[in-house]
Motif scaffolding. Structure first.
Motif, mmCIF file in Angstrom:
data_model
loop_
_atom_site.group_PDB
_atom_site.id
_atom_site.type_symbol
_atom_site.label_atom_id
_atom_site.label_comp_id
_atom_site.label_asym_id
_atom_site.label_seq_id
_atom_site.Cartn_x
_atom_site.Cartn_y
_atom_site.Cartn_z
ATOM 1 N N CYS A 150 9.823 16.968 -6.455
ATOM 2 C CA CYS A 150 8.854 18.025 -6.139
ATOM 3 C C CYS A 150 8.132 18.488 -7.391
ATOM 4 N N ARG A 151 8.874 18.614 -8.490
ATOM 5 C CA ARG A 151 8.257 19.061 -9.738
ATOM 6 C C ARG A 151 7.214 18.041 -10.222
ATOM 7 N N ARG A 152 7.555 16.762 -10.103
ATOM 8 C CA ARG A 152 6.606 15.723 -10.528
ATOM 9 C C ARG A 152 5.341 15.768 -9.684
ATOM 10 N N ALA A 153 5.509 15.960 -8.376
ATOM 11 C CA ALA A 153 4.332 16.036 -7.504
ATOM 12 C C ALA A 153 3.559 17.324 -7.745
ATOM 13 N N ALA A 154 4.280 18.431 -7.928
ATOM 14 C CA ALA A 154 3.619 19.719 -8.151
ATOM 15 C C ALA A 154 2.784 19.698 -9.415
ATOM 16 N N SER A 155 3.256 18.962 -10.434
ATOM 17 C CA SER A 155 2.521 18.911 -11.702
ATOM 18 C C SER A 155 1.180 18.210 -11.561
ATOM 19 N N THR A 156 0.994 17.466 -10.457
ATOM 20 C CA THR A 156 -0.306 16.815 -10.206
ATOM 21 C C THR A 156 -1.244 17.719 -9.414
ATOM 22 N N GLY A 157 -0.740 18.902 -8.997
ATOM 23 C CA GLY A 157 -1.548 19.819 -8.193
ATOM 24 C C GLY A 157 -1.263 19.768 -6.715
ATOM 25 N N ASN A 158 -0.231 19.029 -6.306
ATOM 26 C CA ASN A 158 0.110 18.925 -4.885
ATOM 27 C C ASN A 158 0.742 20.233 -4.422
ATOM 28 N N ASP A 199 0.844 -1.201 0.000
ATOM 29 C CA ASP A 199 0.000 0.000 0.000
ATOM 30 C C ASP A 199 0.880 1.253 0.000
ATOM 31 N N PRO A 200 0.789 2.098 -1.043
ATOM 32 C CA PRO A 200 1.647 3.289 -1.102
ATOM 33 C C PRO A 200 1.447 4.236 0.077
ATOM 34 N N HIS A 201 0.191 4.358 0.547
ATOM 35 C CA HIS A 201 -0.059 5.250 1.682
ATOM 36 C C HIS A 201 0.554 4.700 2.963
ATOM 37 N N GLY A 202 0.583 3.382 3.067
ATOM 38 C CA GLY A 202 1.274 2.772 4.196
ATOM 39 C C GLY A 202 2.767 3.030 4.129
ATOM 40 N N MET A 203 3.331 2.977 2.914
ATOM 41 C CA MET A 203 4.751 3.269 2.738
ATOM 42 C C MET A 203 5.063 4.701 3.143
ATOM 43 N N VAL A 204 4.186 5.639 2.747
ATOM 44 C CA VAL A 204 4.397 7.041 3.113
ATOM 45 C C VAL A 204 4.322 7.204 4.631
ATOM 46 N N GLY A 205 3.313 6.584 5.248
ATOM 47 C CA GLY A 205 3.183 6.667 6.694
ATOM 48 C C GLY A 205 4.408 6.112 7.401
ATOM 49 N N LEU A 206 4.925 4.983 6.887
ATOM 50 C CA LEU A 206 6.111 4.371 7.489
ATOM 51 C C LEU A 206 7.320 5.275 7.301
ATOM 52 N N GLY A 207 7.453 5.827 6.096
ATOM 53 C CA GLY A 207 8.576 6.723 5.833
ATOM 54 C C GLY A 207 8.559 7.929 6.745
ATOM 55 N N ARG A 208 7.384 8.511 6.928
ATOM 56 C CA ARG A 208 7.284 9.685 7.799
ATOM 57 C C ARG A 208 7.544 9.325 9.260
ATOM 58 N N SER A 209 7.111 8.125 9.653
ATOM 59 C CA SER A 209 7.376 7.684 11.018
ATOM 60 C C SER A 209 8.880 7.530 11.243
ATOM 61 N N TYR A 210 9.567 6.925 10.285
ATOM 62 C CA TYR A 210 11.021 6.794 10.391
ATOM 63 C C TYR A 210 11.693 8.173 10.385
ATOM 64 N N GLU A 211 11.199 9.069 9.540
ATOM 65 C CA GLU A 211 11.779 10.412 9.471
ATOM 66 C C GLU A 211 11.651 11.122 10.818
ATOM 67 N N GLU A 238 4.050 6.532 -8.498
ATOM 68 C CA GLU A 238 3.470 7.795 -8.983
ATOM 69 C C GLU A 238 2.452 8.389 -8.007
ATOM 70 N N ASP A 239 2.488 7.964 -6.760
ATOM 71 C CA ASP A 239 1.611 8.551 -5.751
ATOM 72 C C ASP A 239 2.090 9.971 -5.458
ATOM 73 N N ALA A 240 1.193 10.955 -5.615
ATOM 74 C CA ALA A 240 1.585 12.364 -5.497
ATOM 75 C C ALA A 240 2.084 12.708 -4.098
ATOM 76 N N GLU A 241 1.379 12.201 -3.081
ATOM 77 C CA GLU A 241 1.799 12.490 -1.703
ATOM 78 C C GLU A 241 3.195 11.948 -1.453
ATOM 79 N N ALA A 242 3.467 10.757 -1.973
ATOM 80 C CA ALA A 242 4.778 10.146 -1.775
ATOM 81 C C ALA A 242 5.868 10.922 -2.497
ATOM 82 N N MET A 243 5.587 11.340 -3.738
ATOM 83 C CA MET A 243 6.582 12.115 -4.482
ATOM 84 C C MET A 243 6.901 13.420 -3.755
ATOM 85 N N ALA A 244 5.852 14.068 -3.219
ATOM 86 C CA ALA A 244 6.053 15.319 -2.481
ATOM 87 C C ALA A 244 6.864 15.075 -1.220
ATOM 88 N N ALA A 245 6.542 14.006 -0.488
ATOM 89 C CA ALA A 245 7.250 13.703 0.756
ATOM 90 C C ALA A 245 8.709 13.352 0.488
#
Length: 355
Positions: A145-153, A89-101, A120-127
């Motif tokens: 950041c540019r890739r995430a920004a291009s999605t509107g993040n 789950d990409p959102h789980g990966m982001v949550g785990l990454g932020r927890s480690y950070e 290609e998850d926008a939240e993940a690219m931004a994070a």
């Protein structure tokens, strides 16, 4: 469809979902949990998410981790983020990454944020872009950041602007910040206002801060108050500080104390400083020390100065050193002066790195 019929259908759907969940359907469990969460019934929602997660639903694992993190159960939250990440789950990966950070495990954080960003998850690219910028890798950060920004993040737009500013590309940075503001992220008004102030375009800075403050952005509210305070518009500055203080901003509380002391009301000043200090404001501790020193309560003054100094606050260190020197503790005083100079040099270097 009439409103009455829609409500009836909703009740039927809820009943059927509940029956399916009770029968062991993990997708239904997750949907029941989501409905409970939306109604604010968080304990029941957590129970259903836990049952779905134990049944292998990776979306439920991440949702359960979010609920656990929100109530401060970070260790268990991280375990469920890890399970969700392993399940893909990409959102789980982001949550785990932020927890480690958050815990300073930056290499692990980068690994999982990159795994998620590759989907290609926008939240993940931004994070990931934000983390790479923090780790001093601007070229990689700009790309993600540019890739995430291009999605509107909008978070990515703000970070992209910061990376570009660090490379001296100020006009392009401002374009991204304006785009973030146009998309509804008023944090961009603070960045645009600060850049205008550095270029001595004070009216432009005020316009940006005022736009953010009027929209409810707390940082913009404080910055508008500071700008007005510096130019002598004290009454309006105080009104904006009060708005920010009511939202819990400690800088605004401290500045209200400064205003109170400037008009001779040391009781009100102390009340604001104490409130700010209770919420973690280090400058407020130093200011409480100055108030205590002014009334010759030197023991209390030293207590506040030392508390501020031990957090790394330069003014606290210097004030403590002055008191120590005055009573003959020269060696300790010189130690604090040296630490203050080191802290000031580090802050100056950090400012150049981020300029």
């Amino acid at each position: 469809m009439s409103g009455r019929l829609r409500k009836w259908n909703t009740r039927v759907d809820d009943y059927l979902q509940l029956k399916a969940a009770e029968g062991g359907n993990v997708v239904a469990m997750s949907r029941v949990a989501a409905a409970l969460r939306e109604r604010g019934e968080l304990a029941e929602a957590e129970s259903w998410y836990r049952r779905a997660a134990l049944g292998g639903d990776r979306v439920a694992m991440t949702a359960l981790a979010h609920l656990l993190a929100d109530r401060g159960a970070h260790e268990e939250a991280e375990r469920w983020y890890h399970e969700a990440a392993l399940a893909g789950d990409p959102h789980g990966m982001v949550g785990l990454g932020r927890s480690y950070e958050r815990r300073g495990r930056l290499r692990d954080a980068e690994y999982w944020l990159r795994e998620a960003a590759e989907t290609e998850d926008a939240e993940a690219m931004a994070a990931l872009g934000h983390l790479l910028a923090e780790r001093g890798r601007p070229d990689e950060a700009e790309d993600w950041c540019r890739r995430a920004a291009s999605t509107g993040n909008t978070a990515a737009m703000l970070d992209l602007g910061l990376v570009l500013r660090g490379q001296g590309r100020h006009s392009e940075a401002a374009r991204w910040w304006r785009e973030a503001v146009e998309a509804g992220d008023l944090a961009g008004t603070c960045l645009l206002g600060r850049q205008a102030e550095r270029l001595s375009r004070v009216k432009e800075a005020e316009a940006w801060y005022r736009q953010g403050a009027t929209g409810g952005n707390v940082e913009a509210t404080v910055r508008l108050g500071l700008l007005l305070h510096r130019r002598g518009d004290v009454d309006e500055a105080e009104a904006w500080y009060l708005d920010a203080a009511e939202a819990g901003d400690t800088a605004a509380m401290t500045n209200l104390g400064v205003l109170a002391r400037s008009r001779g009301d040391e009781g009100e000043a102390a009340a604001w400083y104490r409130k700010a200090a209770q919420h973690g404001s280090v400058p407020a501790m130093t200011n409480l020390g100055h108030l205590a020193e002014a009334r010759d309560d030197l023991a209390q003054a030293e207590k506040f100065f030392r508390a501020a100094a031990e957090t790394g606050d330069v003014q606290g260190m210097l004030s403590l050193a002055r008191m120590l020197h005055g009573r003959g503790s020269v060696n300790e005083a010189e130690t604090w002066v040296a630490r203050a100079q080191e802290a000031r040099a580090e802050a100056s270097q950090d400012g150049r790195d981020r300029a």
